[in-house]
Design a protein around this motif. Structure first.
Motif, PDB file in Angstrom:
ATOM      1  N   VAL A  19       1.083  -3.319 -15.923  1.00 44.94           N
ATOM      2  CA  VAL A  19       0.703  -1.930 -15.647  1.00 44.94           C
ATOM      3  C   VAL A  19      -0.589  -1.950 -14.835  1.00 44.94           C
ATOM      4  O   VAL A  19      -1.631  -2.435 -15.304  1.00 44.94           O
ATOM      5  CB  VAL A  19       0.521  -1.114 -16.943  1.00 44.94           C
ATOM      6  CG1 VAL A  19       0.273   0.351 -16.596  1.00 44.94           C
ATOM      7  CG2 VAL A  19       1.749  -1.221 -17.842  1.00 44.94           C
ATOM      8  N   LEU A  20      -0.506  -1.441 -13.609  1.00 43.43           N
ATOM      9  CA  LEU A  20      -1.649  -1.399 -12.698  1.00 43.43           C
ATOM     10  C   LEU A  20      -2.287  -0.022 -12.782  1.00 43.43           C
ATOM     11  O   LEU A  20      -1.612   0.987 -12.521  1.00 43.43           O
ATOM     12  CB  LEU A  20      -1.186  -1.669 -11.260  1.00 43.43           C
ATOM     13  CG  LEU A  20      -0.349  -2.942 -11.050  1.00 43.43           C
ATOM     14  CD1 LEU A  20       0.150  -3.020  -9.594  1.00 43.43           C
ATOM     15  CD2 LEU A  20      -1.151  -4.182 -11.415  1.00 43.43           C
ATOM     16  N   CYS A  21      -3.562   0.034 -13.161  1.00 40.67           N
ATOM     17  CA  CYS A  21      -4.194   1.329 -13.447  1.00 40.67           C
ATOM     18  C   CYS A  21      -5.438   1.563 -12.605  1.00 40.67           C
ATOM     19  O   CYS A  21      -6.423   0.807 -12.707  1.00 40.67           O
ATOM     20  CB  CYS A  21      -4.603   1.397 -14.918  1.00 40.67           C
ATOM     21  SG  CYS A  21      -3.231   1.219 -16.060  1.00 40.67           S
ATOM     22  N   THR A  56       6.962  -3.817 -12.998  1.00 33.86           N
ATOM     23  CA  THR A  56       5.584  -3.445 -12.661  1.00 33.86           C
ATOM     24  C   THR A  56       5.481  -1.927 -12.666  1.00 33.86           C
ATOM     25  O   THR A  56       6.343  -1.250 -12.088  1.00 33.86           O
ATOM     26  CB  THR A  56       5.198  -3.949 -11.253  1.00 33.86           C
ATOM     27  OG1 THR A  56       5.333  -5.372 -11.210  1.00 33.86           O
ATOM     28  CG2 THR A  56       3.757  -3.574 -10.911  1.00 33.86           C
ATOM     29  N   ILE A  57       4.467  -1.411 -13.326  1.00 32.83           N
ATOM     30  CA  ILE A  57       4.209   0.032 -13.289  1.00 32.83           C
ATOM     31  C   ILE A  57       3.020   0.283 -12.372  1.00 32.83           C
ATOM     32  O   ILE A  57       1.950  -0.315 -12.530  1.00 32.83           O
ATOM     33  CB  ILE A  57       3.952   0.584 -14.703  1.00 32.83           C
ATOM     34  CG1 ILE A  57       5.259   0.508 -15.514  1.00 32.83           C
ATOM     35  CG2 ILE A  57       3.426   2.019 -14.640  1.00 32.83           C
ATOM     36  CD1 ILE A  57       5.156   1.043 -16.925  1.00 32.83           C
ATOM     37  N   ASP A  58       3.237   1.162 -11.400  1.00 27.21           N
ATOM     38  CA  ASP A  58       2.196   1.514 -10.434  1.00 27.21           C
ATOM     39  C   ASP A  58       1.547   2.828 -10.862  1.00 27.21           C
ATOM     40  O   ASP A  58       2.107   3.908 -10.652  1.00 27.21           O
ATOM     41  CB  ASP A  58       2.832   1.647  -9.036  1.00 27.21           C
ATOM     42  CG  ASP A  58       1.988   2.502  -8.095  1.00 27.21           C
ATOM     43  OD1 ASP A  58       0.744   2.469  -8.209  1.00 27.21           O
ATOM     44  OD2 ASP A  58       2.582   3.212  -7.246  1.00 27.21           O
ATOM     45  N   ALA A  59       0.362   2.707 -11.472  1.00 26.56           N
ATOM     46  CA  ALA A  59      -0.443   3.893 -11.793  1.00 26.56           C
ATOM     47  C   ALA A  59      -1.800   3.729 -11.115  1.00 26.56           C
ATOM     48  O   ALA A  59      -2.851   3.965 -11.711  1.00 26.56           O
ATOM     49  CB  ALA A  59      -0.573   4.050 -13.301  1.00 26.56           C
ATOM     50  N   LEU A  60      -1.763   3.305  -9.858  1.00 24.34           N
ATOM     51  CA  LEU A  60      -3.011   3.038  -9.131  1.00 24.34           C
ATOM     52  C   LEU A  60      -3.623   4.327  -8.589  1.00 24.34           C
ATOM     53  O   LEU A  60      -4.768   4.657  -8.879  1.00 24.34           O
ATOM     54  CB  LEU A  60      -2.741   2.060  -7.986  1.00 24.34           C
ATOM     55  CG  LEU A  60      -2.420   0.614  -8.414  1.00 24.34           C
ATOM     56  CD1 LEU A  60      -1.886  -0.193  -7.242  1.00 24.34           C
ATOM     57  CD2 LEU A  60      -3.672  -0.042  -8.999  1.00 24.34           C
ATOM     58  N   ILE A  61      -2.859   5.045  -7.782  1.00 27.62           N
ATOM     59  CA  ILE A  61      -3.365   6.269  -7.148  1.00 27.62           C
ATOM     60  C   ILE A  61      -2.213   7.278  -7.103  1.00 27.62           C
ATOM     61  O   ILE A  61      -1.084   6.912  -6.774  1.00 27.62           O
ATOM     62  CB  ILE A  61      -3.864   6.024  -5.702  1.00 27.62           C
ATOM     63  CG1 ILE A  61      -4.759   4.775  -5.619  1.00 27.62           C
ATOM     64  CG2 ILE A  61      -4.642   7.240  -5.185  1.00 27.62           C
ATOM     65  CD1 ILE A  61      -5.118   4.364  -4.188  1.00 27.62           C
ATOM     66  N   GLY A  62      -2.507   8.530  -7.405  1.00 31.36           N
ATOM     67  CA  GLY A  62      -1.497   9.586  -7.335  1.00 31.36           C
ATOM     68  C   GLY A  62      -1.824  10.537  -6.207  1.00 31.36           C
ATOM     69  O   GLY A  62      -2.080  10.106  -5.076  1.00 31.36           O
ATOM     70  N   ASP A  72      -5.243  -4.570  -2.597  1.00 33.31           N
ATOM     71  CA  ASP A  72      -4.810  -5.926  -2.983  1.00 33.31           C
ATOM     72  C   ASP A  72      -3.690  -5.850  -4.025  1.00 33.31           C
ATOM     73  O   ASP A  72      -2.719  -6.620  -3.976  1.00 33.31           O
ATOM     74  CB  ASP A  72      -5.984  -6.719  -3.589  1.00 33.31           C
ATOM     75  CG  ASP A  72      -7.079  -6.983  -2.569  1.00 33.31           C
ATOM     76  OD1 ASP A  72      -6.814  -6.844  -1.357  1.00 33.31           O
ATOM     77  OD2 ASP A  72      -8.211  -7.326  -3.001  1.00 33.31           O
ATOM     78  N   LEU A  73      -3.830  -4.927  -4.975  1.00 32.64           N
ATOM     79  CA  LEU A  73      -2.829  -4.829  -6.043  1.00 32.64           C
ATOM     80  C   LEU A  73      -1.518  -4.238  -5.520  1.00 32.64           C
ATOM     81  O   LEU A  73      -0.438  -4.591  -6.009  1.00 32.64           O
ATOM     82  CB  LEU A  73      -3.385  -4.009  -7.213  1.00 32.64           C
ATOM     83  CG  LEU A  73      -4.499  -4.730  -7.995  1.00 32.64           C
ATOM     84  CD1 LEU A  73      -5.196  -3.770  -8.971  1.00 32.64           C
ATOM     85  CD2 LEU A  73      -3.954  -5.942  -8.759  1.00 32.64           C
ATOM     86  N   ILE A  74      -1.601  -3.354  -4.528  1.00 33.00           N
ATOM     87  CA  ILE A  74      -0.366  -2.830  -3.904  1.00 33.00           C
ATOM     88  C   ILE A  74       0.372  -3.978  -3.212  1.00 33.00           C
ATOM     89  O   ILE A  74       1.584  -4.157  -3.391  1.00 33.00           O
ATOM     90  CB  ILE A  74      -0.696  -1.691  -2.907  1.00 33.00           C
ATOM     91  CG1 ILE A  74      -1.191  -0.459  -3.668  1.00 33.00           C
ATOM     92  CG2 ILE A  74       0.529  -1.344  -2.062  1.00 33.00           C
ATOM     93  CD1 ILE A  74      -1.723   0.669  -2.771  1.00 33.00           C
ATOM     94  N   HIS A  75      -0.360  -4.785  -2.436  1.00 27.31           N
ATOM     95  CA  HIS A  75       0.277  -5.937  -1.777  1.00 27.31           C
ATOM     96  C   HIS A  75       0.895  -6.862  -2.831  1.00 27.31           C
ATOM     97  O   HIS A  75       2.022  -7.332  -2.672  1.00 27.31           O
ATOM     98  CB  HIS A  75      -0.758  -6.721  -0.957  1.00 27.31           C
ATOM     99  CG  HIS A  75      -1.116  -6.071   0.357  1.00 27.31           C
ATOM    100  ND1 HIS A  75      -0.190  -5.835   1.347  1.00 27.31           N
ATOM    101  CD2 HIS A  75      -2.299  -5.630   0.844  1.00 27.31           C
ATOM    102  CE1 HIS A  75      -0.785  -5.271   2.387  1.00 27.31           C
ATOM    103  NE2 HIS A  75      -2.067  -5.139   2.102  1.00 27.31           N
ATOM    104  N   TRP A  76       0.134  -7.126  -3.894  1.00 23.84           N
ATOM    105  CA  TRP A  76       0.621  -8.032  -4.945  1.00 23.84           C
ATOM    106  C   TRP A  76       1.934  -7.496  -5.531  1.00 23.84           C
ATOM    107  O   TRP A  76       2.915  -8.225  -5.661  1.00 23.84           O
ATOM    108  CB  TRP A  76      -0.441  -8.199  -6.037  1.00 23.84           C
ATOM    109  CG  TRP A  76       0.049  -9.040  -7.170  1.00 23.84           C
ATOM    110  CD1 TRP A  76      -0.031 -10.405  -7.255  1.00 23.84           C
ATOM    111  CD2 TRP A  76       0.732  -8.589  -8.352  1.00 23.84           C
ATOM    112  NE1 TRP A  76       0.572 -10.825  -8.425  1.00 23.84           N
ATOM    113  CE2 TRP A  76       1.043  -9.732  -9.110  1.00 23.84           C
ATOM    114  CE3 TRP A  76       1.119  -7.350  -8.835  1.00 23.84           C
ATOM    115  CZ2 TRP A  76       1.718  -9.663 -10.331  1.00 23.84           C
ATOM    116  CZ3 TRP A  76       1.788  -7.263 -10.040  1.00 23.84           C
ATOM    117  CH2 TRP A  76       2.083  -8.408 -10.779  1.00 23.84           C
TER     118      TRP A  76
END
Ligand SMILES: NC(=O)C1=CN([C@@H]2O[C@H](COP(=O)(O)OP(=O)(O)OC[C@H]3O[C@@H](n4cnc5c(N)ncnc54)[C@H](O)[C@@H]3O)[C@@H](O)[C@H]2O)[C@H](O)CC1
Ligand SMILES: [K+]
Length: 270
Positions: A77-79, A144-150, A163-167
């Motif tokens: 989970v990417l936060c 993978t859960i993408d909770a980086l930016i809404g 970096d985490l989006i690329h990963w």
């Protein structure tokens, strides 16, 4: 069982969204910000309540995508540090409660989380559940859960968020995005680089206007919308007619009407 990345379901431009036979309106970012304001200031429905609903819905969708049980399953989970990330932190906690092995990866050091996302992070810390704010997650998770930016994206993703989006895009694991794949400006439909390529997107409340943009649609994957408790009275005030799309379930699949046809009315396509 894990879901596999799949080709986009909207090869042709989408003109409107449907839940079953019910049309589902799109909202502008301005309308969504007004929804958030009115929820809190006019009706006393707090951000904490909305975020808990969002995160619970996200965890439930992850569980469905993983075949109905998350026991022993690895989930990353990417936060981010905003309210999108806060929803991810709730989902991480609930998935851990349900028996998943969750790698919670933060964009920033915990000291840089404030407000309701900080509150969600402090719950994980009180439970002594590890969070990582440096390096990249270990590969090999089932999801993978993408909770980086809404909808708070303000430019092309930068720094560790980028970096985490690329990963995430480089992993074999499918990505479940919260509210929007990170890297999309949901109002205009502008796709920045990098942007998440989602296998599924769990939209909160209502789809955003930019999701109708043809460049965005291949990045969304399967589209679902989750009930976070916005009352119909509030939508009516904004002139939005939202039928009872959550009458039977609190997360529903959206389909796409590809064109309006000569009569201006056409049936939704799956
Ligand atoms: N009614 C609803 O739909 C609700 C939605 N919720 C969720 O909240 C987000 C919007 O939250 P907000 O705090 O306004 O913004 P974000 O979390 O999307 O983003 C802010 C976060 O991102 C960083 N950031 C912004 N741009 C960039 C960039 N170019 N590069 C790197 N980082 C960037 C910024 O610094 C902040 O840290 C919505 O999408 C829903 O998920 C609520 O849960 C409840 C109501
Ligand atoms: K996101």
């Amino acid at each position: 069982m894990s879901i596999q990345p799949r080709p986009p379901i909207y090869p042709d431009p989408c003109a409107a969204f449907y839940a079953g036979a019910e049309p589902v309106p799109t909202v502008t970012t301005t309308q969504m910000v007004e929804v958030d304001r009115a929820m809190v200031e006019d009706y006393g429905i707090s951000l904490l309540q909305m975020m808990e609903n969002a995160g619970r819905a996200l965890a439930g969708q992850a569980r469905r995508q993983l075949g109905g049980s998350v026991v022993g399953q690895r989930i990353t989970v990417l936060c981010g540090a905003g309210n999108n990330g806060g929803g991810g932190l709730v989902a991480a906690r609930r998935l851990q409660d349900w028996g998943a092995q969750v790698d919670v990866t933060l964009v920033h050091h915990p000291d840089e989380y404030h407000g309701v996302p900080q509150h969600q992070l402090q719950i994980l810390q009180a439970l002594h559940r590890p969070v990582h704010s440096a390096g990249l997650p270990s590969p090999g998770a089932a999801l993978t859960i993408d909770a980086l930016i809404g909808y708070g994206l303000n430019s092309a993703p930068q720094g560790r968020a980028a970096d985490l989006i690329h990963w995430a895009n480089d992993q074999a694991a499918p990505i479940l995005a919260l509210d929007t794949p990170s890297g999309i400006e949901v109002g205009s439909g502008q796709v920045f680089q990098p942007a998440i390529h989602a296998a599924a997107t769990l939209i909160l409340a209502l789809p955003k206007q930019g999701f109708l943009h043809p460049e965005v649609q291949p990045l969304l994957g399967t589209l679902l919308v989750a009930d976070i408790g916005v009352p119909p009275e509030l939508y009516l005030r904004l002139g939005l007619e939202v039928s009872s799309i959550f009458a039977r379930q609190d997360t529903v699949a959206l389909s796409c009407q590809q064109d309006l046809g000569p009569s201006g009315e056409a049936s939704p396509t799956a």
